[in-house]
Design a protein around this motif. Structure first.
Motif, short mmCIF file in Angstrom:
data_model
loop_
_atom_site.label_atom_id
_atom_site.label_comp_id
_atom_site.label_asym_id
_atom_site.label_seq_id
_atom_site.Cartn_x
_atom_site.Cartn_y
_atom_site.Cartn_z
N ALA A 25 0.72 -1.27 0.13
CA ALA A 25 0.03 -0.16 0.03
C ALA A 25 0.86 1.26 0.20
O ALA A 25 0.24 2.29 -0.51
CB ALA A 25 -0.93 -0.02 1.20
N ASP A 26 1.87 1.22 0.70
CA ASP A 26 2.64 2.57 0.74
C ASP A 26 3.42 2.89 -0.45
O ASP A 26 4.13 3.92 -0.54
CB ASP A 26 3.96 2.62 1.86
N THR A 27 3.30 2.11 -1.52
CA THR A 27 3.94 2.41 -2.78
C THR A 27 3.10 3.13 -3.96
O THR A 27 3.58 3.39 -4.85
CB THR A 27 4.75 1.10 -3.37
N ILE A 28 1.76 3.18 -3.81
CA ILE A 28 0.91 3.10 -4.65
C ILE A 28 0.61 4.66 -4.89
O ILE A 28 0.35 4.84 -6.35
CB ILE A 28 -0.52 2.28 -4.47
N SER A 29 0.68 5.67 -4.17
CA SER A 29 0.26 6.87 -4.25
C SER A 29 0.77 7.96 -3.54
O SER A 29 1.24 7.72 -2.40
CB SER A 29 -1.37 7.03 -4.43
N ASP A 76 -6.34 12.67 -15.52
CA ASP A 76 -6.12 12.07 -16.61
C ASP A 76 -5.23 10.73 -16.22
O ASP A 76 -4.23 10.84 -15.35
CB ASP A 76 -5.66 12.87 -17.84
N GLY A 77 -5.60 9.57 -17.21
CA GLY A 77 -4.69 8.68 -17.07
C GLY A 77 -3.36 8.92 -17.74
O GLY A 77 -3.43 9.81 -18.67
N MET A 78 -2.31 8.25 -17.41
CA MET A 78 -1.10 8.77 -18.23
C MET A 78 -0.41 7.54 -18.82
O MET A 78 0.91 7.58 -19.04
CB MET A 78 0.11 9.04 -17.08
N GLY A 79 -1.46 6.57 -19.19
CA GLY A 79 -1.08 5.24 -19.89
C GLY A 79 -0.06 4.64 -19.43
O GLY A 79 0.35 4.29 -18.03
N ASP A 80 0.81 3.90 -20.04
CA ASP A 80 1.83 2.89 -19.88
C ASP A 80 3.16 3.48 -19.10
O ASP A 80 3.89 4.38 -19.72
CB ASP A 80 2.28 2.19 -21.05
N VAL A 81 3.44 3.22 -17.80
CA VAL A 81 4.50 3.56 -17.02
C VAL A 81 5.42 2.57 -16.57
O VAL A 81 5.93 2.64 -15.60
CB VAL A 81 4.02 4.63 -16.17
N SER A 82 5.51 1.27 -17.20
CA SER A 82 5.90 0.19 -16.69
C SER A 82 7.60 0.42 -16.65
O SER A 82 8.02 1.34 -17.39
CB SER A 82 6.09 -0.93 -17.67
N GLU A 83 8.14 -0.27 -15.60
CA GLU A 83 9.58 -0.15 -15.42
C GLU A 83 10.47 -0.77 -16.65
O GLU A 83 9.85 -1.81 -17.10
CB GLU A 83 9.94 -0.60 -14.18
N PRO A 92 0.41 -1.54 -10.64
CA PRO A 92 -0.03 -1.50 -11.87
C PRO A 92 0.84 -0.54 -12.89
O PRO A 92 1.38 0.10 -12.29
CB PRO A 92 -1.37 -0.71 -11.54
N GLU A 93 0.81 -0.87 -14.04
CA GLU A 93 1.70 -0.15 -15.17
C GLU A 93 1.25 0.95 -15.64
O GLU A 93 1.58 1.45 -16.47
CB GLU A 93 1.96 -1.21 -16.42
N LYS A 94 -0.06 1.43 -15.14
CA LYS A 94 -0.60 2.55 -15.76
C LYS A 94 -0.62 3.61 -14.30
O LYS A 94 -0.63 3.12 -13.08
CB LYS A 94 -2.22 2.26 -15.77
N ALA A 95 -0.56 4.84 -14.63
CA ALA A 95 -0.72 5.86 -13.67
C ALA A 95 -1.75 6.91 -13.99
O ALA A 95 -2.21 7.21 -15.16
CB ALA A 95 0.83 6.47 -13.69
N VAL A 96 -2.35 7.50 -12.86
CA VAL A 96 -3.24 8.61 -13.23
C VAL A 96 -2.89 9.97 -12.34
O VAL A 96 -2.10 9.62 -11.26
CB VAL A 96 -4.60 8.21 -12.39
N ARG A 97 -2.67 11.06 -13.00
CA ARG A 97 -2.46 12.17 -12.24
C ARG A 97 -3.59 13.28 -12.06
O ARG A 97 -4.52 13.38 -12.90
CB ARG A 97 -1.42 13.11 -13.05
N PHE A 137 -0.33 4.95 -8.95
CA PHE A 137 -0.27 4.00 -9.99
C PHE A 137 -1.44 3.11 -9.98
O PHE A 137 -1.85 2.24 -8.97
CB PHE A 137 0.98 3.06 -9.40
N VAL A 138 -2.40 3.69 -10.82
CA VAL A 138 -3.62 2.97 -10.77
C VAL A 138 -4.08 3.04 -12.12
O VAL A 138 -3.72 3.93 -13.08
CB VAL A 138 -4.84 3.98 -9.87
N ASP A 139 -4.70 2.21 -12.63
CA ASP A 139 -5.43 2.10 -14.11
C ASP A 139 -6.69 3.00 -13.93
O ASP A 139 -7.53 2.52 -13.13
CB ASP A 139 -5.73 0.72 -14.62
N GLU A 140 -6.80 3.90 -14.94
CA GLU A 140 -7.99 4.84 -14.83
C GLU A 140 -9.20 4.10 -14.85
O GLU A 140 -10.23 4.52 -14.73
CB GLU A 140 -7.90 5.95 -15.87
N SER A 141 -9.13 2.77 -15.42
CA SER A 141 -10.32 2.00 -15.62
C SER A 141 -10.74 1.26 -14.38
O SER A 141 -11.97 0.71 -14.24
CB SER A 141 -10.31 1.12 -16.63
#
Length: 422
Positions: A25-29, A76-83, A92-97, A137-141
């Motif tokens: 949990a502490d890494t997600i946002s 907005d979602g920021m699409g693919d932000v995978s390492e 998740p490999e998606k991010a939202v700002r 780090f969340v998928d906007e869907s």
């Protein structure tokens, strides 16, 4: 603001401690507390505020209350932000700002009728004026995760709508009130925030109750009827089904509201997706016209493919436009030009159809500046007047010449442009 205002960047889950969906949990946002972020933004603008007061000839020692700040919110979602090849935590490999922009500050001095504007953001659409509030780090869907993380932000925002912020600006304590305007959302995010069905729904519009079939019949002059309050009421009806209706009847009654709206948005039309929507539409019309679709009934897949590759080849040869998997803004801007229509018309056999295509594109090019406009309606009266006229012309042209494409079908953005922009 409480005395411990210097809280800095906090864990975006602010109190949701357990791990969510196997994600530590502490890494997600990460986020700022909303009030702290607003204070920081106002302190950044301190000099502008003082200068604005001076320019307006206001005595800054008497202006201690009556300040109003208009804040634009965006998410907005920021699409693919995978390492690339990291061994970080499994997220998740998606991010939202979620971010905000201070649009304007006005002050109503004691005993004055009118409020005066003392600060106006010169570049409201620039990333430089846009302040990030929460990164996740969340998928906007993923509706559940998004609402869980933005929940505290919504709660803080609700508390601030009703209260005043007292802050020292230019050496004196002054009182500010905030108006939040959620206009920085694309259609997908508006639907998510306002509890509406996804974009492919029969209820095609986030601004009115129109269905796809109705909108394709009557393209012009729809009024904006949806609102956050109404969506909340409709959700209650959906949840409780007070008239014991069937699923179909109930869905028709609530016009596609089927989740609880959790963040208020303002009715808008997002110009980038508008552009992309138009280009997608024209790309299809171009193919159909190359294949003389208006004379045919249900052509085979193979035949359609041939039209498409002819179009791609022509655009590539004459305009250096490479075909794209998914329509994007740059491709859209190149495709929606007089140059492109000339190039495409070389492949259209009939002179009459070439003329109609050019006319369609011409109407579009005249309409486009209006939905990309940064000013307000009163700055562009003649353009707006022409827009209404053009949208009607477009409607007629489509129903007469291109009716094979619009029998009971219309894209979400075309409906907004023709029905709501005027």
């Amino acid at each position: 603001v409480s005395s411990s205002w210097n809280v800095g960047i906090i864990d975006g889950l602010s109190g949701w401690t357990a791990s969510v969906d196997e994600v530590p949990a502490d890494t997600i946002s990460r986020r700022f507390r909303y009030d702290v972020a607003l204070v920081s933004a106002l302190k950044d603008l301190e000099e502008d505020i003082m200068e604005g007061l001076r320019e307006r000839g206001l005595d800054d020692s008497t202006c201690t209350s009556g300040f109003t700040v208009v804040v634009k919110e965006s998410c907005d979602g920021m699409g693919d932000v995978s390492e690339k090849h990291g061994g970080g935590p499994a997220i998740p490999e998606k991010a939202v700002r979620f971010s905000f922009t201070v649009m304007s500050i006005t002050v109503q001095a004691e005993g004055e009728e009118e409020a005066v504007t003392i600060f106006q953001e010169p570049k409201p659409n620039s990333e430089l004026s846009c302040r990030p509030l929460c990164l996740m780090f969340v998928d906007e869907s993923d509706h559940e995760m998004l609402t869980a993380i933005l929940g505290p932000v919504v709660a803080e925002r609700r508390a601030m709508k009703e209260s005043r912020l007292i802050l020292s600006i230019g050496g004196l304590l002054r009182s500010f009130r905030f108006y939040f305007r959620g206009t920085g959302y694309d259609e997908k995010m508006v639907r998510e925030m306002e509890g509406l069905e996804a974009s492919g729904s029969t209820y095609i519009c986030t601004l009115c109750d129109s269905t796809r079939a109705e909108a394709s019949q009557n393209m012009v002059l729809h009024s904006i009827t949806r609102s956050h309050e109404e969506n909340l009421e409709r959700y209650e009806i959906w949840r409780t089904n007070p008239f014991s209706e069937s699923a179909e009847e109930l869905r028709d009654r609530v016009k596609g509201v089927s989740a609880k709206p959790f963040m208020e948005t303002q009715p808008t039309l997002d110009a980038l997706h508008c552009d992309i929507g138009n280009a997608t539409e024209f790309y299809k019309i171009f193919q159909d016209e190359i294949g003389e679709m208006y004379q045919k009934n249900n052509p085979a897949r193979e035949e359609r493919r041939r039209w498409r590759s002819a179009l791609d080849k022509q655009l590539r040869k004459k305009m250096k436009l490479k075909p794209v998997m998914r329509m994007n803004g740059n491709y859209a801007r190149r495709l929606m030009t007089r140059e492109a229509i000339e190039v495409v018309c070389e492949l259209v056999p009939s002179e009459e159809r070439r003329k109609a295509l050019k006319e369609l594109m011409e109407l579009f090019l005249q309409m486009k500046p209006v939905w990309f406009e940064r000013g307000s309606a009163k700055d562009y009266p003649d353009q707006l007047c022409r827009y209404k006229y053009n949208s009607q012309g477009f409607d007629e042209l489509v129903h007469n010449t291109f009716k094979y494409r619009y029998e009971g079908k219309i894209t979400n953005y075309l409906h907004k442009e023709l029905g709501h922009v005027p």
